[in-house]
Design a protein around this motif. Structure first.
Motif, PDB file in Angstrom:
ATOM      1  N   LEU A 196       9.958   1.655 -17.222  1.00 32.04           N
ATOM      2  CA  LEU A 196       9.457   0.884 -16.078  1.00 32.04           C
ATOM      3  C   LEU A 196       9.378  -0.595 -16.434  1.00 32.04           C
ATOM      4  O   LEU A 196       9.826  -1.462 -15.684  1.00 32.04           O
ATOM      5  N   ARG A 197       8.854  -0.827 -17.611  1.00 35.24           N
ATOM      6  CA  ARG A 197       8.705  -2.231 -18.023  1.00 35.24           C
ATOM      7  C   ARG A 197      10.061  -2.894 -18.192  1.00 35.24           C
ATOM      8  O   ARG A 197      10.259  -4.029 -17.769  1.00 35.24           O
ATOM      9  N   LEU A 198      10.952  -2.151 -18.763  1.00 39.45           N
ATOM     10  CA  LEU A 198      12.274  -2.726 -18.974  1.00 39.45           C
ATOM     11  C   LEU A 198      12.928  -3.060 -17.640  1.00 39.45           C
ATOM     12  O   LEU A 198      13.508  -4.134 -17.460  1.00 39.45           O
ATOM     13  N   SER A 199      12.786  -2.123 -16.713  1.00 39.58           N
ATOM     14  CA  SER A 199      13.419  -2.401 -15.415  1.00 39.58           C
ATOM     15  C   SER A 199      12.759  -3.587 -14.743  1.00 39.58           C
ATOM     16  O   SER A 199      13.417  -4.367 -14.058  1.00 39.58           O
ATOM     17  N   ALA A 200      11.473  -3.715 -14.942  1.00 39.10           N
ATOM     18  CA  ALA A 200      10.793  -4.881 -14.380  1.00 39.10           C
ATOM     19  C   ALA A 200      11.320  -6.159 -15.018  1.00 39.10           C
ATOM     20  O   ALA A 200      11.675  -7.121 -14.329  1.00 39.10           O
ATOM     21  N   VAL A 201      11.401  -6.135 -16.330  1.00 37.84           N
ATOM     22  CA  VAL A 201      11.864  -7.328 -17.037  1.00 37.84           C
ATOM     23  C   VAL A 201      13.275  -7.682 -16.590  1.00 37.84           C
ATOM     24  O   VAL A 201      13.583  -8.845 -16.294  1.00 37.84           O
ATOM     25  N   GLU A 202      14.122  -6.662 -16.503  1.00 36.60           N
ATOM     26  CA  GLU A 202      15.507  -6.934 -16.099  1.00 36.60           C
ATOM     27  C   GLU A 202      15.570  -7.560 -14.717  1.00 36.60           C
ATOM     28  O   GLU A 202      16.273  -8.535 -14.488  1.00 36.60           O
ATOM     29  N   SER A 203      14.802  -6.958 -13.790  1.00 38.53           N
ATOM     30  CA  SER A 203      14.883  -7.490 -12.429  1.00 38.53           C
ATOM     31  C   SER A 203      14.319  -8.913 -12.381  1.00 38.53           C
ATOM     32  O   SER A 203      14.819  -9.760 -11.641  1.00 38.53           O
ATOM     33  N   ASP A 226       4.974   7.663 -22.493  1.00 38.00           N
ATOM     34  CA  ASP A 226       5.252   6.310 -22.953  1.00 38.00           C
ATOM     35  C   ASP A 226       6.687   5.890 -22.681  1.00 38.00           C
ATOM     36  O   ASP A 226       6.972   4.740 -22.405  1.00 38.00           O
ATOM     37  N   ASP A 227       7.542   6.877 -22.755  1.00 44.68           N
ATOM     38  CA  ASP A 227       8.944   6.577 -22.542  1.00 44.68           C
ATOM     39  C   ASP A 227       9.183   6.050 -21.131  1.00 44.68           C
ATOM     40  O   ASP A 227       9.845   5.027 -20.927  1.00 44.68           O
ATOM     41  N   ALA A 228       8.598   6.766 -20.164  1.00 46.20           N
ATOM     42  CA  ALA A 228       8.755   6.340 -18.763  1.00 46.20           C
ATOM     43  C   ALA A 228       8.151   4.964 -18.570  1.00 46.20           C
ATOM     44  O   ALA A 228       8.718   4.112 -17.868  1.00 46.20           O
ATOM     45  N   ASP A 229       7.019   4.755 -19.209  1.00 49.88           N
ATOM     46  CA  ASP A 229       6.362   3.464 -19.063  1.00 49.88           C
ATOM     47  C   ASP A 229       7.235   2.334 -19.580  1.00 49.88           C
ATOM     48  O   ASP A 229       7.372   1.289 -18.938  1.00 49.88           O
ATOM     49  N   SER A 230       7.831   2.573 -20.730  1.00 55.33           N
ATOM     50  CA  SER A 230       8.634   1.483 -21.269  1.00 55.33           C
ATOM     51  C   SER A 230       9.894   1.278 -20.441  1.00 55.33           C
ATOM     52  O   SER A 230      10.383   0.158 -20.313  1.00 55.33           O
ATOM     53  N   GLU A 290       0.823  -1.209   0.000  1.00 59.76           N
ATOM     54  CA  GLU A 290       0.000   0.000   0.000  1.00 59.76           C
ATOM     55  C   GLU A 290       0.860   1.263   0.000  1.00 59.76           C
ATOM     56  O   GLU A 290       0.649   2.190  -0.791  1.00 59.76           O
ATOM     57  N   LEU A 291       1.845   1.272   0.884  1.00 59.75           N
ATOM     58  CA  LEU A 291       2.709   2.447   0.975  1.00 59.75           C
ATOM     59  C   LEU A 291       3.501   2.631  -0.313  1.00 59.75           C
ATOM     60  O   LEU A 291       3.652   3.756  -0.800  1.00 59.75           O
ATOM     61  N   ALA A 292       3.989   1.534  -0.855  1.00 58.59           N
ATOM     62  CA  ALA A 292       4.790   1.635  -2.065  1.00 58.59           C
ATOM     63  C   ALA A 292       3.948   2.176  -3.214  1.00 58.59           C
ATOM     64  O   ALA A 292       4.387   3.023  -3.987  1.00 58.59           O
ATOM     65  N   GLU A 293       2.719   1.691  -3.289  1.00 62.95           N
ATOM     66  CA  GLU A 293       1.857   2.182  -4.363  1.00 62.95           C
ATOM     67  C   GLU A 293       1.564   3.661  -4.190  1.00 62.95           C
ATOM     68  O   GLU A 293       1.463   4.413  -5.156  1.00 62.95           O
ATOM     69  N   GLN A 294       1.425   4.065  -2.942  1.00 64.44           N
ATOM     70  CA  GLN A 294       1.006   5.439  -2.673  1.00 64.44           C
ATOM     71  C   GLN A 294       2.159   6.433  -2.820  1.00 64.44           C
ATOM     72  O   GLN A 294       1.983   7.527  -3.331  1.00 64.44           O
ATOM     73  N   PHE A 295       3.323   6.064  -2.334  1.00 59.89           N
ATOM     74  CA  PHE A 295       4.383   7.060  -2.199  1.00 59.89           C
ATOM     75  C   PHE A 295       5.647   6.772  -3.008  1.00 59.89           C
ATOM     76  O   PHE A 295       6.654   7.444  -2.818  1.00 59.89           O
ATOM     77  N   ALA A 296       5.594   5.765  -3.857  1.00 56.17           N
ATOM     78  CA  ALA A 296       6.837   5.351  -4.511  1.00 56.17           C
ATOM     79  C   ALA A 296       7.585   6.525  -5.150  1.00 56.17           C
ATOM     80  O   ALA A 296       7.008   7.258  -5.952  1.00 56.17           O
ATOM     81  N   PRO A 297       8.836   6.731  -4.809  1.00 58.44           N
ATOM     82  CA  PRO A 297       9.589   7.825  -5.391  1.00 58.44           C
ATOM     83  C   PRO A 297      10.017   7.539  -6.828  1.00 58.44           C
ATOM     84  O   PRO A 297      10.178   8.473  -7.617  1.00 58.44           O
ATOM     85  N   SER A 298      10.219   6.296  -7.151  1.00 60.75           N
ATOM     86  CA  SER A 298      10.602   5.990  -8.531  1.00 60.75           C
ATOM     87  C   SER A 298      10.068   4.628  -8.898  1.00 60.75           C
ATOM     88  O   SER A 298       9.760   3.799  -8.035  1.00 60.75           O
ATOM     89  N   ASN A 299       9.991   4.411 -10.201  1.00 62.77           N
ATOM     90  CA  ASN A 299       9.451   3.144 -10.662  1.00 62.77           C
ATOM     91  C   ASN A 299      10.350   1.974 -10.298  1.00 62.77           C
ATOM     92  O   ASN A 299       9.880   0.916  -9.896  1.00 62.77           O
ATOM     93  N   GLN A 300      11.654   2.233 -10.469  1.00 61.86           N
ATOM     94  CA  GLN A 300      12.601   1.169 -10.162  1.00 61.86           C
ATOM     95  C   GLN A 300      12.432   0.715  -8.713  1.00 61.86           C
ATOM     96  O   GLN A 300      12.394  -0.475  -8.412  1.00 61.86           O
ATOM     97  N   TRP A 301      12.331   1.731  -7.853  1.00 60.91           N
ATOM     98  CA  TRP A 301      12.195   1.403  -6.428  1.00 60.91           C
ATOM     99  C   TRP A 301      10.932   0.599  -6.191  1.00 60.91           C
ATOM    100  O   TRP A 301      10.921  -0.385  -5.468  1.00 60.91           O
ATOM    101  N   PHE A 302       9.886   1.041  -6.829  1.00 63.43           N
ATOM    102  CA  PHE A 302       8.615   0.352  -6.650  1.00 63.43           C
ATOM    103  C   PHE A 302       8.719  -1.116  -7.056  1.00 63.43           C
ATOM    104  O   PHE A 302       8.317  -2.021  -6.326  1.00 63.43           O
TER     105      PHE A 302
END
Lengths: 940, 168
Positions: free
Chosen positions: A478-485, A472-476, A424-436
């Motif tokens: 985010l996706r890339l970082s998700a895929v990498e992790s 869209d750039d940020a979204d992609s 909940e906190l992460a969804e609400q306050f996440a400072p960056s996508n990677q962190w989230f």
């Protein structure tokens, strides 16, 4: 020596408040006390149960003896054994005229019986009679029982009398009547809704005890409906004011505080009434301010009131002065050495922080200390506070802390809670996508199976939709970082299923999206997952779907797809899977690979997981097909409602529906003599074919029976239609549809129409002809063999066979539930006491108290002298001879001579200690559990 | 509201057990609890309640409180409720209350109960409670009824008890 001790103890018991129990009873308690293991204790109790069973059956048991037996039953039950064989005697005892016996009876039944117990009905009458008694003690006993035993249905039987008792001259009766009404209100609010004015009236009772008791129901009522009690605000405030001004009798004082428990209840009520109400809050400010000044913060009870004030202030409209006072109280709590007070302080902080967010800052260090504390309770409270004070500036630290703690604990209940808070906190306050993404990975990795599946879906949606901005750039990214992790994590062993599902989905959807990873790399990973978790169908399903997407994207973009050998073998394996879901997915995948790019693109478009797919729920595009089918002679569709109950074998839902009432009634029917009521629906409930199922396996079917059955069935099935006998007729009934089905339906659901009842007549007469077969067995047999025979016989009989099958299945399911209770090995009661003994003795502050306890008993009556004798004797005796009761009492490890010596040597000090204690008490200092010298006054 | 009161000695032997919420209702919580985490067994293994309070159940409570450091708080979370406990010599008094209840107040409520016992038995010790458990139940019934504090005046309770004692 041993004997002397025993006699001594019995003498001691005898002198303590006229304990008139027999030696037998004392021996029982003693032997239980001396039992060295749980097994031994159980043995003793079991033999006691035998004895009591015998004794209770003896004719003319003297009443006094009976009373003792019942107390022994209570004791057995307290030790966790079943004493239900004697309940009826306790019930009988409530009927007795002798108050002493009656009271014992009531005591026992309130401990034995639940409000839904069958025996309650036998007590209601007695209670009614006793409520009318002239002796108020009898009335009190009855009211006590009411508070435990009356349920919704029996409330009306006693309600008028209880209401009358609200005006009884004895305050004890009024008080208990109020509590009984409160209980009724909890059980069934509607039953007492017309009596609420009585609660208001009792608030003005002359007796403070009655007034205090009335606060309990009022609190409940007000929390349900605040607005209709606003008029009472000033009354509550003035009562509280009077209490704090010590207008109540001295006897309500506790540790120098005037009626603190009443104050706390009042404060709770005021918090409800003042919440969001300016005028009500303003009335309260004065008295709350007074309380802060008057409360003695050196006693627990004073702090309890202070804490309740803080809660109240945090609920009502804020007042700066009061907030200041509350903050001051909180800082006192936090600075205290007592963990209890720290805990209250942290809790108070959590309440005030909503109103004045800055308040926590000055307590940073104290909060951190609490967070590091080894005491889990305090730690969790602190996490709760952190959760409340999370902002985007501190979210990283707090969530990191929470995750560390989450990883360290084993308590799944709390783990789940803290995981969901992290999310909940992460969804609400996440400072960056990677962190989230990182945080989510950690949560899933360590608590994946505890997290709600919604969280996983949310995460997938979030990755698919991006963070809301149209970037869209940020979204992609985010996706890339998700895929990498995920590619990093995926090879770790033993990931939770839910996490793997998320990983597979994301890899399938976005694994190849930006061209960094090749399709064969991603699909290889996905195959590894499916292999490694081959027992988890969900994961495999997700993995296969992901593979499908990856291939689809490849085909759509015009690249050639080369299926890795391991993928190929996975697909082949799944094509033959037992799971239809997996099988279908594999077939779809196989079909998809063969398609051309254009078709594939329209089946699985790229990154379209967020697009809405319109579904034509009416399936209107099939209309033409249906029309065609009907024209060529097919039956039109009958809606589920119309059809429900008819096709019980095909429609499981409706079948289940009918299951319940049929069962409930069945049990009743068996108690009635069967032949006497030929047309009763209940007797028809046993389906005709069942007896044959029963007889099938166990004995050769008497041919007469078979033919009889068949004949009855035929009669039942086709009214008026002439039929051939034997098998062919069966076939014909199988293919025949609605009429026979309807009659089946009619009999099972008790909604017999004309045809149903007429057809059932022959059946019941047949039923009555063979009473020797237990219906219970029939059902069991039917359930056991119904399945195989259903293929032979018609649909109706198979449905009949199926139904009981459920019944027995239920039974089978309930059996293991019930049986383990006695079977379960009971942990050795004494065993786990041992290790703690050794650790505690060194630092145990209570030891000193025990010393006092034993030695102080020297100056007590003759009874306690005997005890003193024991502790004197203890050092002389060795481990085994130390009386175990005594050793429990003195809570030391057995045979620890040193302890006993120290106890005895402390004897002379006790008087002095007692004097000191009295002094301390006069000064109003409350002993805390940490302080052994003060502690003695608890019992001294 | 008080859910139950347990008196146990250090070995876990029950000296007194009073349940104010029928076990079926607590069982509901158990079911809710199991639904929440179906995959893992919860820390407090689901208690197989029979109608009789299961010794397993009281043992859980006992285990919860017995090993806690004396310096720790006297409060422990117990499923969806909390247990407030206090130790007197070898006896643990545990009260299970709602999560929103005032912990310190119930801590003192235990103490008041002990003071009443102390008064009634004059210098109470565990032995008194062992042999007179039925009387302890009666005292408790004068103190707490239907899960709520009914009377907080020590004198009123002692007077009522002595009236009852006279009958013996």
């Amino acid at each position: 020596m041993e004997q002397l001790k025993t006699i001594g103890r019995e003498l001691a018991m005898g002198s303590q408040g006229g304990f008139g129990q027999s030696k037998e009873f004392l021996d029982l308690v003693k032997s239980i006390g001396e039992a060295r293991s749980k097994a031994e204790e159980d043995r003793i109790v079991l033999s006691e149960i035998d004895i009591l069973k015998r004794r209770l059956l003896e004719p003319d048991v003297p009443k006094r003896k009976m009373k003792e037996y019942i107390i022994r039953l209570v004791y057995i039950e307290m030790l966790g054994h079943d004493a239900s064989f004697g309940y009826i005697h306790a019930v009988k005892m409530t009927h007795d005229d002798n108050l002493l016996l009656k009271r014992t009876g009531y005591l026992a039944v309130t401990l034995f019986l639940n409000e839904d117990h069958d025996l309650i009905i036998l007590i209601v009458n007695t209670i009614q009679k006793d409520l009318r008694s002239d002796n108020y003690l009898v009335v009190c006993a009855a009211l006590n029982a009411i508070c435990r035993l009356i349920n919704e249905e029996t409330i009306p039987a006693v309600l008028p009398q209880v209401v009358d008792l609200l005006n009884h001259q004895k305050e004890a009766v009024r008080k208990k009547a109020i509590m009984a009404l409160h209980r009724f209100h909890r059980k069934s609010p509607s039953s007492v809704s017309h009596l609420i004015s009585n609660f208001r009236k009792r608030l003005c009772d002359n007796d403070p005890g009655v007034m205090g008791a009335t606060l309990c129901p009022l609190f409940d009522l007000i929390s349900e409906d605040v607005t209709s009690y606003k008029d009472l605000v000033s009354s509550f405030v003035s009562i509280l004011k009077q209490v704090t001004e010590r207008r109540l009798p001295k006897s309500y004082d506790y540790h120098q505080m005037p009626a603190p428990f009443i104050q706390i209840k009042l404060l709770k009520i005021m918090a409800l009434l003042g919440s969001g109400d300016k005028s009500a809050s303003e009335i309260m400010y004065m008295v709350l301010g007074d309380l802060f000044r008057k409360c003695d913060s050196s006693t627990n009870i004073g702090n309890a009131i202070l804490y309740e004030c803080i809660r109240c202030i945090s609920c009502i409209l804020p007042n700066p002065k009061l907030l200041e006072a509350a903050a001051e109280a909180i800082s006192k709590f936090l600075k205290s050495d007592s963990h209890n007070l720290k805990y209250m302080g942290i809790d108070g902080l959590g309440r005030l922080i909503k109103i004045s967010p800055d308040i926590a800052e000055q307590h940073q260090l104290a909060v951190i200390d609490c967070l590091e504390d080894p005491d889990d309770t305090l730690k969790r409270k602190t996490f709760e506070l952190l959760y409340k004070m999370t902002k985007s500036s501190n979210v990283e630290v707090i969530v990191d802390r929470m995750i560390d703690y989450m990883i360290s604990i084993n308590d799944n209940h709390y783990k789940t809670e803290i995981a969901s808070r992290c999310v909940e906190l992460a969804e609400q306050f996440a400072p960056s996508n990677q962190w989230f993404i990182q945080i989510m990975n950690k949560v899933f990795e360590h608590a994946g199976d505890l997290v709600n599946i919604k969280v996983a879906h949310n995460l997938m949606r979030l990755i698919a939709e991006g963070f809301g901005e149209d970037d869209d750039d940020a979204d992609s990214k985010l996706r890339l970082s998700a895929v990498e992790s995920y590619l990093q994590i995926i090879s770790e062993p033993k990931l939770p299923s839910l996490f793997l599902q998320v990983i597979s989905w994301v890899l399938g959807e976005y694994g190849t999206a930006d061209g960094k990873y090749s399709a064969s790399y991603i699909s290889g990973k996905l195959c590894d997952v499916a292999d490694a978790y081959s027992s988890d169908e969900n994961v495999k399903g997700y993995a296969v779907s992901a593979l499908m997407k990856i291939y689809a994207f490849e085909i759509a973009s015009g690249r050639k797809v080369d299926v890795l050998p391991e993928c190929q073998s996975l697909i082949e394996e799944l094509l033959a899977s037992h799971s239809t879901d997996l099988q279908q997915r594999a077939y779809e995948l196989q079909a998809l690979i063969a398609l051309d790019a254009r078709a594939v693109e329209s089946i699985i478009p790229l990154d379209a997981s967020c697009e809405d797919i319109e579904v034509d729920k009416d399936l209107s595009f099939l209309n033409g097909y249906i029309q065609q089918a009907i024209e060529s002679g097919a039956q039109p569709y009958i809606s589920e409602r119309e059809r429900s109950g008819m096709f019980e074998t095909t429609d499981y839902h409706s079948q289940d529906h009918h299951e319940v009432p049929a069962h409930a009634l069945r049990f009743e029917a068996y108690e009635l003599p069967k032949p006497s009521m030929p047309t009763q629906a209940s007797t028809e409930l046993v389906p005709v074919p069942e007896p044959s199922y029963y007889s099938d396996p166990h004995q050769p079917i008497p041919t007469s029976l078979v033919s009889e059955r068949e004949s009855s069935e035929i009669k039942l099935r086709l009214d008026g239609v002439k039929q051939k006998w034997g098998r062919p007729s069966y076939q014909s009934t199988t293919s025949a549809s609605s009429t026979p089905q309807q009659s089946t339906n009619g009999t099972t659901t008790h909604s017999d129409g004309g045809a149903g009842s007429s057809s059932s007549k022959p059946r019941t007469s047949y039923e009555s002809k063979k009473p020797e077969i237990d219906p219970e067995k029939q059902r069991l047999a039917a359930s056991l063999f119904g399945g195989s025979s259903s293929s032979r016989t018609d649909r109706k009989s198979s449905s009949g066979g199926h139904k009981p099958a459920k019944g027995t299945a239920n039974k089978a399911a309930s059996i293991p539930k019930e049986t383990p209770i006695p079977v379960q090995p009971q942990p050795d009661l004494l065993d786990f006491g041992e290790p703690t003994d050794t650790t505690v003795t060194a630092t145990d502050p209570f030891k000193e108290l025990e010393g006092l306890l034993d030695s102080s008993s020297h100056d007590g009556g003759g009874s306690t002298d005997v005890m003193g004798l024991y502790s004197d004797a203890a050092p002389v005796t060795t481990t085994t001879s130390v009386d175990s009761l005594l050793s429990e009492l003195s809570d030391s490890s057995k045979g620890n001579a040193r302890t006993y010596q120290s106890q005895t040597s402390k004897g002379p000090n006790s008087k002095e200690a007692l004097e000191k204690d009295a002094l301390v008490r006069q000064m109003g200092v409350n002993p805390t559990s940490q302080n052994p010298t003060l502690f003695k006054d608890l019992l001294g | 509201m008080i859910r139950f009161i347990l008196l146990q000695n250090r070995q876990g032997k029950t000296r007194l057990a009073k349940y104010y919420v029928p076990l079926e209702e607590s069982e509901k919580h158990k079911v809710e609890y199991e639904v929440q985490s179906t995959l893992y067994l919860p820390l407090f293994l689901p208690v197989s309640y029979s109608r009789v309070p299961d010794p397993q159940f009281s043992l859980q409570v006992h285990r919860l409180v017995v090993n806690r450091d004396a310096k720790f708080t006297n409060f422990v979370e117990f499923r969806t409720h909390k247990v407030i406990y206090r130790r007197y010599a070898g006896l643990f008094f545990s009260v299970c209350v709602d999560i929103t209840d005032n912990e310190l107040a119930y801590l003192e409520c235990i103490h008041l109960f002990v003071e009443i016992l102390d008064h009634f038995f004059s210098n109470v010790c565990e032995l008194d409670l062992v042999f007179n458990f039925h009387k302890v139940y009666l005292i408790l019934d004068e103190f707490i009824l239907a899960g709520e504090l009914q009377e907080t005046s020590k004198r009123a309770i002692i007077e009522r008890m002595s009236e009852l004692e006279k009958l013996e």
